[in-house]
Design a protein around this motif. Structure first.
Motif, PDB file in Angstrom:
ATOM      1  N   LYS A 112       0.847  -1.194   0.000  1.00 56.65           N
ATOM      2  CA  LYS A 112       0.000   0.000   0.000  1.00 56.65           C
ATOM      3  C   LYS A 112       0.882   1.244   0.000  1.00 56.65           C
ATOM      4  O   LYS A 112       1.251   1.770   1.045  1.00 56.65           O
ATOM      5  N   GLU A 113       1.227   1.697  -1.221  1.00 54.70           N
ATOM      6  CA  GLU A 113       2.152   2.830  -1.325  1.00 54.70           C
ATOM      7  C   GLU A 113       1.629   4.093  -0.647  1.00 54.70           C
ATOM      8  O   GLU A 113       2.409   4.911  -0.159  1.00 54.70           O
ATOM      9  N   GLU A 114       0.300   4.249  -0.595  1.00 52.99           N
ATOM     10  CA  GLU A 114      -0.262   5.480  -0.040  1.00 52.99           C
ATOM     11  C   GLU A 114      -0.410   5.429   1.479  1.00 52.99           C
ATOM     12  O   GLU A 114      -0.734   6.445   2.101  1.00 52.99           O
ATOM     13  N   ASP A 115      -0.177   4.280   2.081  1.00 49.99           N
ATOM     14  CA  ASP A 115      -0.305   4.139   3.537  1.00 49.99           C
ATOM     15  C   ASP A 115       1.068   4.327   4.176  1.00 49.99           C
ATOM     16  O   ASP A 115       1.970   3.510   3.975  1.00 49.99           O
ATOM     17  N   PRO A 116       1.271   5.396   4.945  1.00 52.06           N
ATOM     18  CA  PRO A 116       2.600   5.654   5.533  1.00 52.06           C
ATOM     19  C   PRO A 116       3.023   4.601   6.550  1.00 52.06           C
ATOM     20  O   PRO A 116       4.197   4.530   6.901  1.00 52.06           O
ATOM     21  N   THR A 117       2.083   3.773   7.005  1.00 53.00           N
ATOM     22  CA  THR A 117       2.446   2.716   7.960  1.00 53.00           C
ATOM     23  C   THR A 117       2.857   1.428   7.263  1.00 53.00           C
ATOM     24  O   THR A 117       3.256   0.473   7.926  1.00 53.00           O
ATOM     25  N   ASN A 118       2.750   1.378   5.937  1.00 53.12           N
ATOM     26  CA  ASN A 118       3.073   0.154   5.188  1.00 53.12           C
ATOM     27  C   ASN A 118       4.529   0.169   4.742  1.00 53.12           C
ATOM     28  O   ASN A 118       5.001   1.161   4.188  1.00 53.12           O
ATOM     29  N   ASN A 119       5.249  -0.921   4.973  1.00 54.16           N
ATOM     30  CA  ASN A 119       6.640  -1.019   4.529  1.00 54.16           C
ATOM     31  C   ASN A 119       6.911  -2.341   3.813  1.00 54.16           C
ATOM     32  O   ASN A 119       8.026  -2.857   3.852  1.00 54.16           O
ATOM     33  N   VAL A 120       5.872  -2.899   3.151  1.00 52.50           N
ATOM     34  CA  VAL A 120       6.017  -4.162   2.429  1.00 52.50           C
ATOM     35  C   VAL A 120       6.320  -3.865   0.962  1.00 52.50           C
ATOM     36  O   VAL A 120       5.486  -3.283   0.269  1.00 52.50           O
ATOM     37  N   PRO A 121       7.480  -4.271   0.446  1.00 52.63           N
ATOM     38  CA  PRO A 121       7.792  -4.048  -0.969  1.00 52.63           C
ATOM     39  C   PRO A 121       7.283  -5.187  -1.838  1.00 52.63           C
ATOM     40  O   PRO A 121       6.964  -6.282  -1.360  1.00 52.63           O
ATOM     41  N   ASP A 122       7.231  -4.950  -3.136  1.00 57.26           N
ATOM     42  CA  ASP A 122       6.769  -5.969  -4.069  1.00 57.26           C
ATOM     43  C   ASP A 122       7.563  -7.275  -4.004  1.00 57.26           C
ATOM     44  O   ASP A 122       6.967  -8.354  -4.084  1.00 57.26           O
ATOM     45  N   PRO A 123       8.903  -7.224  -3.897  1.00 54.39           N
ATOM     46  CA  PRO A 123       9.633  -8.502  -3.820  1.00 54.39           C
ATOM     47  C   PRO A 123       9.203  -9.369  -2.642  1.00 54.39           C
ATOM     48  O   PRO A 123       9.258 -10.596  -2.739  1.00 54.39           O
ATOM     49  N   ILE A 124       8.766  -8.763  -1.554  1.00 54.94           N
ATOM     50  CA  ILE A 124       8.289  -9.545  -0.410  1.00 54.94           C
ATOM     51  C   ILE A 124       6.894 -10.096  -0.703  1.00 54.94           C
ATOM     52  O   ILE A 124       6.616 -11.281  -0.461  1.00 54.94           O
ATOM     53  N   TYR A 125       6.022  -9.272  -1.260  1.00 54.75           N
ATOM     54  CA  TYR A 125       4.694  -9.764  -1.631  1.00 54.75           C
ATOM     55  C   TYR A 125       4.798 -10.943  -2.594  1.00 54.75           C
ATOM     56  O   TYR A 125       4.015 -11.905  -2.517  1.00 54.75           O
ATOM     57  N   SER A 126       5.767 -10.899  -3.499  1.00 52.74           N
ATOM     58  CA  SER A 126       5.888 -11.950  -4.512  1.00 52.74           C
ATOM     59  C   SER A 126       6.217 -13.309  -3.906  1.00 52.74           C
ATOM     60  O   SER A 126       6.062 -14.337  -4.576  1.00 52.74           O
ATOM     61  N   LYS A 127       6.668 -13.350  -2.650  1.00 48.03           N
ATOM     62  CA  LYS A 127       6.984 -14.625  -2.000  1.00 48.03           C
ATOM     63  C   LYS A 127       5.754 -15.275  -1.355  1.00 48.03           C
ATOM     64  O   LYS A 127       5.776 -16.468  -1.064  1.00 48.03           O
ATOM     65  N   ILE A 128       4.712 -14.501  -1.119  1.00 49.46           N
ATOM     66  CA  ILE A 128       3.522 -15.044  -0.469  1.00 49.46           C
ATOM     67  C   ILE A 128       2.877 -16.088  -1.378  1.00 49.46           C
ATOM     68  O   ILE A 128       2.668 -15.855  -2.565  1.00 49.46           O
ATOM     69  N   GLY A 129       2.566 -17.226  -0.831  1.00 45.33           N
ATOM     70  CA  GLY A 129       1.905 -18.275  -1.577  1.00 45.33           C
ATOM     71  C   GLY A 129       2.822 -19.266  -2.260  1.00 45.33           C
ATOM     72  O   GLY A 129       2.353 -20.279  -2.791  1.00 45.33           O
ATOM     73  N   LEU A 130       4.139 -19.027  -2.251  1.00 37.91           N
ATOM     74  CA  LEU A 130       5.056 -19.972  -2.893  1.00 37.91           C
ATOM     75  C   LEU A 130       5.184 -21.264  -2.089  1.00 37.91           C
ATOM     76  O   LEU A 130       5.305 -22.348  -2.654  1.00 37.91           O
ATOM     77  N   LEU A 172      19.585 -20.008  -2.440  1.00 43.41           N
ATOM     78  CA  LEU A 172      19.366 -21.177  -3.275  1.00 43.41           C
ATOM     79  C   LEU A 172      18.003 -21.821  -3.037  1.00 43.41           C
ATOM     80  O   LEU A 172      17.447 -22.464  -3.934  1.00 43.41           O
ATOM     81  N   PHE A 173      17.457 -21.669  -1.838  1.00 41.58           N
ATOM     82  CA  PHE A 173      16.159 -22.279  -1.561  1.00 41.58           C
ATOM     83  C   PHE A 173      15.061 -21.727  -2.461  1.00 41.58           C
ATOM     84  O   PHE A 173      14.021 -22.370  -2.658  1.00 41.58           O
ATOM     85  N   TRP A 174      15.275 -20.533  -3.021  1.00 38.53           N
ATOM     86  CA  TRP A 174      14.273 -19.900  -3.871  1.00 38.53           C
ATOM     87  C   TRP A 174      14.550 -20.140  -5.352  1.00 38.53           C
ATOM     88  O   TRP A 174      13.816 -19.639  -6.207  1.00 38.53           O
ATOM     89  N   SER A 175      15.581 -20.907  -5.656  1.00 40.42           N
ATOM     90  CA  SER A 175      15.985 -21.105  -7.046  1.00 40.42           C
ATOM     91  C   SER A 175      15.077 -22.107  -7.747  1.00 40.42           C
ATOM     92  O   SER A 175      14.703 -23.142  -7.178  1.00 40.42           O
ATOM     93  N   ASN A 176      14.759 -21.811  -9.001  1.00 39.75           N
ATOM     94  CA  ASN A 176      14.043 -22.752  -9.861  1.00 39.75           C
ATOM     95  C   ASN A 176      14.977 -23.420 -10.856  1.00 39.75           C
ATOM     96  O   ASN A 176      14.520 -24.157 -11.745  1.00 39.75           O
TER      97      ASN A 176
END
Length: 450
Positions: A91-109, A335-339
């Motif tokens: 949430k770029e517009e929320d000043p309390t949010n500090n989650v970047p896209d690379p972290i979001y991309s790991k959810i659900g793997l 390496l744990f994230w490598s395909n």
């Protein structure tokens, strides 16, 4: 060892927490000046802050990395049967949010749910131990939503209000009342309220951290929990706490032998806010003492708050990556994230301890960066900037020099190691990444480059 959202993955009622937010907690989006942009060749898009439509032709590896992150961010992911969209987490517009896209991309793997992945192999080996020794007793949860409330992540497991782990420097906040879980203990209280007395919880956890071969902002934990009633210890000649501690140590010594064979062990007294007494189990392995896990007898306040008055319990927590690196001889946590099939093809379901054969001979490239720090500067914030630009091409960020001048200004010099596991990096893409890192460090961290 920590809290839980149900597999339905819905956040419980929001809780009041974090009334005051640290000023340096969340980054606010910014871009380089137009003058600077004109003076330099086209730069890589900055993941998290900009989602490019046309990346430059140079820096193919970093471009590919950012393209993958953007693609992952574009689609919702599913955990426990519930879809989580990017806008729910980033949430770029929320000043309390500090989650970047690379972290979001790991959810659900959920690498821990892949039977032929080192993390899945280790998880299932631990399951085998508990199934063999406690047949049918332990419920297993490995698909619980990683979005939890501040109450679940901290309050329910008695983390003090001033504990450093609550800071925006250490934890990924979705908003002031919601975080990406820092530990699987975030599900502990809810499982107790739901009537579970024996359970194992495995999942991905998230912490802002340094960049090196053993640290990564997303990793995997397993928590074990067992509740005892007064009938369990009444004939033992011990009080409930002593009985639970003895059972805990016996159980975990058996687990260590199951994983590592006949090894020497020792117990070390320690402190955790949610257990008392608390211990760490160490084994003598490969000519050194290795910490295997943390554990202890659960604080009575946790049990009473969740309907278990007059009961006692034990809990343990272990990191799957930490143990897998030792058991499989994996030298780098990335390496744990490598395909790459040269990595994934080396492991098979049910085969614990197959030794990893390195396939990457590509050299690292080192770039140094010096700047005058300010009072708000933290190394974790620096590492977030580097990861946002270089992703997993950043192998290490290391402080190599610091000094304070006569005016009281402090300078830090960091050395960044760039390396791909799969190919040689070109001078052009490395220089481009380093330029972007310098620009973002100056703009986002408000430091003065030297």
């Amino acid at each position: 060892m920590r809290p839980l959202i149900r597999s339905a993955c819905r956040l419980r009622a929001r809780v009041r927490a974090m009334a005051t937010l640290p000023a340096a907690a969340a980054f606010s989006p910014s871009s380089a000046s137009s003058a600077a942009a004109a003076a330099r060749p086209p730069r890589l898009p900055l993941a998290r802050f900009f989602l490019p439509s046309a990346p430059p032709a140079a820096a193919l590896g970093a471009r590919s990395l950012r393209t993958s992150a953007a693609a992952a961010a574009a689609a919702a992911v599913e955990v426990g049967g519930v879809k989580i969209a990017r806008e729910d987490v980033v949430k770029e517009e929320d000043p309390t949010n500090n989650v970047p896209d690379p972290i979001y991309s790991k959810i659900g793997l959920q690498m821990h749910r892949r039977g032929n992945h080192p993390l899945g192999i280790l998880k299932n080996t631990i399951y085998d131990y508990f199934d063999k020794n406690f047949s049918g007793q332990f419920n297993k949860f490995d698909d619980l939503c990683p979005l939890v409330s501040v109450k679940q992540n901290f309050d329910d497991v008695l983390v003090p209000a001033d504990h450093v782990s609550r800071s925006y420097n250490d934890t990924y906040y979705v908003d002031a009342q919601t975080v990406l879980r820092c530990h699987t203990s975030a599900h502990q209280a809810e499982l107790l309220r739901d009537g579970h007395t024996h359970f194992l919880v495995t999942g991905d956890v998230y912490r802002r951290d340094s960049i090196d071969s053993t640290h990564y902002p997303v990793f995997h934990q397993m928590e074990g929990f067992r509740v005892f009633s007064p009938d369990d210890w009444s004939d033992s000649g011990m009080d409930g706490t002593a009985y639970a501690a003895a059972d805990l140590k016996k159980t975990l010594e058996g687990l260590a032998r199951h994983l590592f064979g006949a090894v020497e062990m020792r117990w070390v007294d320690t402190y955790f806010p949610f257990t008392n007494p608390s211990f760490e189990l160490e084994i003598y392995f490969q000519d050194d003492w290795l910490e295997v896990l943390g554990c202890g007898v659960t604080e009575q306040e946790i049990l009473k708050s969740n309907g278990r008055t007059d009961h006692v319990a034990w809990a343990f927590g272990l990191g799957l990556e930490r143990l897998s690196m030792v058991l499989f001889d994996i030298p780098d946590i990335r390496l744990f994230w490598s395909n790459d099939q040269r990595f994934t093809s080396q492991f098979s379901e049910g085969k614990l301890g197959v030794k990893f054969k390195p396939f990457s001979k590509f050299p690292p490239c080192y770039k140094d960066m010096s700047f005058w720090i300010n009072e708000e500067f933290t190394e974790n914030n620096l590492c977030e900037v580097v990861r946002g630009i270089a992703g997993d091409l950043a192998e290490e960020v290391k402080l190599i020099d610091n000094f304070t001048n006569k005016k009281g200004m402090t300078s830090h010099c960091y050395r960044i190691a760039y390396r791909s596991m799969e190919r040689s990096l070109t001078d052009e893409e490395i220089n481009d990444m380093q330029w972007n890192v310098r620009e973002e460090v100056r703009n986002k961290l408000k430091v003065e480059l030297r």
